[in-house]
Design a protein around this motif. Structure first.
Motif, PDB file in Angstrom:
ATOM      1  N   PHE A  16      -3.075 -14.411   1.609  1.00 34.24           N
ATOM      2  CA  PHE A  16      -2.442 -13.109   1.768  1.00 34.24           C
ATOM      3  C   PHE A  16      -0.980 -13.113   1.339  1.00 34.24           C
ATOM      4  CE2 PHE A  16      -5.999 -12.671   4.683  1.00 34.24           C
ATOM      5  CZ  PHE A  16      -6.415 -11.372   4.422  1.00 34.24           C
ATOM      6  N   GLY A  17      -0.328 -14.254   1.401  1.00 30.53           N
ATOM      7  CA  GLY A  17       1.087 -14.323   1.069  1.00 30.53           C
ATOM      8  C   GLY A  17       1.905 -13.443   1.997  1.00 30.53           C
ATOM      9  N   GLU A  18       2.890 -12.754   1.451  1.00 26.76           N
ATOM     10  CA  GLU A  18       3.769 -11.912   2.268  1.00 26.76           C
ATOM     11  C   GLU A  18       3.038 -10.718   2.880  1.00 26.76           C
ATOM     12  OE1 GLU A  18       5.766  -9.021  -1.073  1.00 26.76           O
ATOM     13  OE2 GLU A  18       6.629 -11.014  -0.790  1.00 26.76           O
ATOM     14  N   LEU A  19       1.877 -10.368   2.359  1.00 31.58           N
ATOM     15  CA  LEU A  19       1.107  -9.260   2.919  1.00 31.58           C
ATOM     16  C   LEU A  19       0.701  -9.537   4.365  1.00 31.58           C
ATOM     17  CD1 LEU A  19      -0.253  -6.503   2.454  1.00 31.58           C
ATOM     18  CD2 LEU A  19      -2.271  -7.751   1.654  1.00 31.58           C
ATOM     19  N   ALA A  20       0.531 -10.797   4.731  1.00 31.96           N
ATOM     20  CA  ALA A  20       0.138 -11.154   6.103  1.00 31.96           C
ATOM     21  C   ALA A  20       1.135 -10.584   7.106  1.00 31.96           C
ATOM     22  CB  ALA A  20       0.034 -12.669   6.245  1.00 31.96           C
ATOM     23  N   GLU A  25       3.264  -6.060  10.814  1.00 24.66           N
ATOM     24  CA  GLU A  25       4.369  -5.183  11.179  1.00 24.66           C
ATOM     25  C   GLU A  25       4.051  -3.701  10.975  1.00 24.66           C
ATOM     26  OE1 GLU A  25       7.416  -6.026  12.577  1.00 24.66           O
ATOM     27  OE2 GLU A  25       6.388  -7.945  12.852  1.00 24.66           O
ATOM     28  N   GLN A  26       2.989  -3.397  10.267  1.00 27.71           N
ATOM     29  CA  GLN A  26       2.593  -2.014   9.998  1.00 27.71           C
ATOM     30  C   GLN A  26       2.286  -1.294  11.310  1.00 27.71           C
ATOM     31  OE1 GLN A  26       2.316  -0.338   6.940  1.00 27.71           O
ATOM     32  NE2 GLN A  26       2.007   1.374   8.324  1.00 27.71           N
ATOM     33  N   SER A  27       2.599  -0.002  11.389  1.00 30.41           N
ATOM     34  CA  SER A  27       2.230   0.746  12.592  1.00 30.41           C
ATOM     35  C   SER A  27       0.804   1.267  12.432  1.00 30.41           C
ATOM     36  CB  SER A  27       3.212   1.895  12.841  1.00 30.41           C
ATOM     37  OG  SER A  27       3.222   2.785  11.752  1.00 30.41           O
ATOM     38  N   GLU A  34      -3.676   5.352   3.193  1.00 31.17           N
ATOM     39  CA  GLU A  34      -2.279   4.996   3.450  1.00 31.17           C
ATOM     40  C   GLU A  34      -2.037   3.511   3.204  1.00 31.17           C
ATOM     41  OE1 GLU A  34      -1.278   8.266   6.943  1.00 31.17           O
ATOM     42  OE2 GLU A  34      -2.245   6.366   7.483  1.00 31.17           O
ATOM     43  N   LEU A  35      -2.984   2.691   3.614  1.00 29.32           N
ATOM     44  CA  LEU A  35      -2.860   1.244   3.397  1.00 29.32           C
ATOM     45  C   LEU A  35      -2.851   0.927   1.903  1.00 29.32           C
ATOM     46  CD1 LEU A  35      -2.692  -1.305   5.225  1.00 29.32           C
ATOM     47  CD2 LEU A  35      -5.130  -1.587   4.830  1.00 29.32           C
ATOM     48  N   VAL A  36      -3.731   1.559   1.154  1.00 24.72           N
ATOM     49  CA  VAL A  36      -3.786   1.336  -0.297  1.00 24.72           C
ATOM     50  C   VAL A  36      -2.523   1.861  -0.967  1.00 24.72           C
ATOM     51  CG1 VAL A  36      -4.997   1.974  -2.423  1.00 24.72           C
ATOM     52  CG2 VAL A  36      -6.298   1.242  -0.419  1.00 24.72           C
ATOM     53  N   GLU A  37      -2.033   3.014  -0.513  1.00 22.52           N
ATOM     54  CA  GLU A  37      -0.809   3.566  -1.088  1.00 22.52           C
ATOM     55  C   GLU A  37       0.383   2.637  -0.851  1.00 22.52           C
ATOM     56  OE1 GLU A  37       2.051   7.369  -0.278  1.00 22.52           O
ATOM     57  OE2 GLU A  37      -0.115   7.731  -0.328  1.00 22.52           O
ATOM     58  N   GLU A  38       0.457   2.083   0.347  1.00 24.78           N
ATOM     59  CA  GLU A  38       1.582   1.216   0.720  1.00 24.78           C
ATOM     60  C   GLU A  38       1.498  -0.172   0.078  1.00 24.78           C
ATOM     61  OE1 GLU A  38       5.133   0.221   2.597  1.00 24.78           O
ATOM     62  OE2 GLU A  38       4.156   2.181   2.676  1.00 24.78           O
ATOM     63  N   TYR A  39       0.301  -0.771   0.048  1.00 20.48           N
ATOM     64  CA  TYR A  39       0.152  -2.172  -0.357  1.00 20.48           C
ATOM     65  C   TYR A  39      -0.790  -2.381  -1.540  1.00 20.48           C
ATOM     66  CZ  TYR A  39       2.126  -2.608   4.293  1.00 20.48           C
ATOM     67  OH  TYR A  39       2.918  -2.477   5.398  1.00 20.48           O
ATOM     68  N   GLY A  40      -1.209  -1.332  -2.182  1.00 20.20           N
ATOM     69  CA  GLY A  40      -2.231  -1.404  -3.236  1.00 20.20           C
ATOM     70  C   GLY A  40      -1.923  -2.339  -4.385  1.00 20.20           C
ATOM     71  N   GLU A  41      -0.659  -2.512  -4.707  1.00 23.45           N
ATOM     72  CA  GLU A  41      -0.287  -3.365  -5.835  1.00 23.45           C
ATOM     73  C   GLU A  41      -0.187  -4.842  -5.457  1.00 23.45           C
ATOM     74  OE1 GLU A  41      -0.359  -2.042  -8.851  1.00 23.45           O
ATOM     75  OE2 GLU A  41      -0.833  -0.185  -7.796  1.00 23.45           O
ATOM     76  N   GLU A  51      -7.227 -10.536  -6.870  1.00 18.88           N
ATOM     77  CA  GLU A  51      -7.636  -9.141  -6.820  1.00 18.88           C
ATOM     78  C   GLU A  51      -6.555  -8.355  -6.080  1.00 18.88           C
ATOM     79  OE1 GLU A  51     -11.911  -6.930  -6.080  1.00 18.88           O
ATOM     80  OE2 GLU A  51     -11.513  -8.804  -5.067  1.00 18.88           O
ATOM     81  N   SER A  52      -6.303  -7.130  -6.493  1.00 19.99           N
ATOM     82  CA  SER A  52      -5.299  -6.314  -5.817  1.00 19.99           C
ATOM     83  C   SER A  52      -5.908  -5.640  -4.590  1.00 19.99           C
ATOM     84  CB  SER A  52      -4.735  -5.252  -6.762  1.00 19.99           C
ATOM     85  OG  SER A  52      -5.683  -4.228  -6.981  1.00 19.99           O
ATOM     86  N   VAL A  53      -5.055  -5.294  -3.653  1.00 24.78           N
ATOM     87  CA  VAL A  53      -5.507  -4.569  -2.463  1.00 24.78           C
ATOM     88  C   VAL A  53      -6.177  -3.263  -2.884  1.00 24.78           C
ATOM     89  CG1 VAL A  53      -4.710  -3.364  -0.378  1.00 24.78           C
ATOM     90  CG2 VAL A  53      -3.808  -5.629  -0.942  1.00 24.78           C
TER      91      VAL A  53
END
Length: 108
Positions: A16-20, A25-27, A34-41, A51-53
């Motif tokens: 996961f790297g920094e995504l973990a 920390e996500q609310s 919303e998750l895809v919009e925020e972290y999709g790349e 593979e991308s989120v």
């Protein structure tokens, strides 16, 4: 504040790297969109590829995640088959129907 060093970055062969830390920390609750919009790349790495989120979760339309563990589980459930390593492999079960295996049977 969470110590990002205490959050596993690699679980079940998925890096996961920094995504973990970001998922922790996500609310919550958060929708899939919303998750895809925020972290999709963000790119997730596994032993046989990346593979991308967005590619992993893009097909979930109306999902809502109530916690970080639900978001991670969705990623585990939908990650490409390249993340599982050797398909149909188990050294702990008898050969499956139609499977030819010439390993020695050991008794402990």
């Amino acid at each position: 504040m969470t110590d990002f060093n205490s959050i596993p970055h690699r679980e079940l062969g998925v890096e996961f790297g920094e995504l973990a830390g970001q998922i922790e920390e996500q609310s919550y609750p958060i929708t899939n969109g919303e998750l895809v919009e925020e972290y999709g790349e963000h790119i997730i790495e596994f032993p046989n590829g990346t593979e991308s989120v967005r590619d992993i979760l893009g097909s979930f339309a109306n999902e809502t995640y109530e916690s970080p563990s639900e978001a991670r589980q969705a990623l585990f459930n939908m990650v490409d088959s390249r993340a599982i390593g050797r398909k149909y492999y188990s050294d702990r079960t008898p050969p499956a129907l139609g499977e030819k295996r010439e390993d020695q049977q050991l008794s402990f």
